[in-house]
Write a protein that holds these residues in place. Sequence first.
Motif, PDB file in Angstrom:
ATOM      1  N   LEU A  35      66.808  58.831  22.478  1.00 36.80           N
ATOM      2  CA  LEU A  35      67.905  59.746  22.165  1.00 36.80           C
ATOM      3  C   LEU A  35      68.575  59.374  20.850  1.00 36.80           C
ATOM      4  O   LEU A  35      68.908  60.247  20.037  1.00 36.80           O
ATOM      5  CB  LEU A  35      68.931  59.763  23.302  1.00 36.80           C
ATOM      6  N   ASN A  36      68.775  58.080  20.634  1.00 30.74           N
ATOM      7  CA  ASN A  36      69.383  57.609  19.388  1.00 30.74           C
ATOM      8  C   ASN A  36      68.517  57.991  18.186  1.00 30.74           C
ATOM      9  O   ASN A  36      69.027  58.497  17.186  1.00 30.74           O
ATOM     10  CB  ASN A  36      69.598  56.095  19.463  1.00 30.74           C
ATOM     11  N   ASN A  58      66.302  60.399  18.027  1.00 31.96           N
ATOM     12  CA  ASN A  58      66.286  61.858  17.871  1.00 31.96           C
ATOM     13  C   ASN A  58      67.560  62.355  17.197  1.00 31.96           C
ATOM     14  O   ASN A  58      67.510  63.249  16.355  1.00 31.96           O
ATOM     15  CB  ASN A  58      66.092  62.548  19.216  1.00 31.96           C
ATOM     16  N   HIS A  59      68.714  61.784  17.562  1.00 32.16           N
ATOM     17  CA  HIS A  59      69.970  62.180  16.915  1.00 32.16           C
ATOM     18  C   HIS A  59      69.960  61.811  15.436  1.00 32.16           C
ATOM     19  O   HIS A  59      70.363  62.617  14.587  1.00 32.16           O
ATOM     20  CB  HIS A  59      71.173  61.541  17.611  1.00 32.16           C
ATOM     21  N   LYS A  60      69.498  60.601  15.122  1.00 38.03           N
ATOM     22  CA  LYS A  60      69.426  60.181  13.722  1.00 38.03           C
ATOM     23  C   LYS A  60      68.475  61.074  12.934  1.00 38.03           C
ATOM     24  O   LYS A  60      68.776  61.495  11.814  1.00 38.03           O
ATOM     25  CB  LYS A  60      68.969  58.726  13.619  1.00 38.03           C
ATOM     26  N   SER A 109      67.561  64.154  13.622  1.00 39.00           N
ATOM     27  CA  SER A 109      68.143  65.490  13.510  1.00 39.00           C
ATOM     28  C   SER A 109      69.189  65.542  12.394  1.00 39.00           C
ATOM     29  O   SER A 109      69.188  66.471  11.575  1.00 39.00           O
ATOM     30  CB  SER A 109      68.781  65.883  14.837  1.00 39.00           C
ATOM     31  N   ASP A 110      70.056  64.538  12.338  1.00 40.64           N
ATOM     32  CA  ASP A 110      71.069  64.484  11.276  1.00 40.64           C
ATOM     33  C   ASP A 110      70.415  64.362   9.900  1.00 40.64           C
ATOM     34  O   ASP A 110      70.801  65.043   8.945  1.00 40.64           O
ATOM     35  CB  ASP A 110      72.027  63.308  11.493  1.00 40.64           C
ATOM     36  N   THR A 131      68.707  67.659   8.899  1.00 41.78           N
ATOM     37  CA  THR A 131      69.703  68.656   8.512  1.00 41.78           C
ATOM     38  C   THR A 131      70.138  68.442   7.064  1.00 41.78           C
ATOM     39  O   THR A 131      70.222  69.390   6.274  1.00 41.78           O
ATOM     40  CB  THR A 131      70.929  68.602   9.447  1.00 41.78           C
TER      41      THR A 131
END
Length: 139
Positions: A73-74, A76-78, A80-81, A84
């Motif tokens: 999850l960590n 994937n969040h990194k 994704s950011d 973007t």
Amino acid sequence: MKDQLAKQLYRRSRSGQFTQADRIQYNAIVHETTGYSPFYLVHGREPILACNVLYETNPSPNQTTQEYVADLLNRNHKASDFVTEKVAIQKNKQKSFYDRKQSQPHKIGEKVWLDDPVRWKGPYAVVEVKKFSVQIARQ
């Protein structure tokens, strides 16, 4: 390598002969815009290919399920950011490139080359210039 793959995929797309190997190869390549491979963005890790297994370049970590999920999850969040931000930067680059090209229209009689995905073709002569297009003819 990406250019070679693009040419190969273009030829196969015209005949509809994509293979599973083509899809794996495409999804494992890091894309310039995102900075990640499509596989990574979907699965949160790079693919384990035959060469990775052969040369043991992807050692499996000793994690518990909870640690793995939290780490996934960590990441994937990194990712994704990061994606973007990269997409916004690329969008601006592409816009400025497009705008620059639009401000320098071709002139009638000018010699140009056609960028075909497989190879460059030409030279062609510009015979008509419209607002959003240019008509060319082989000489």
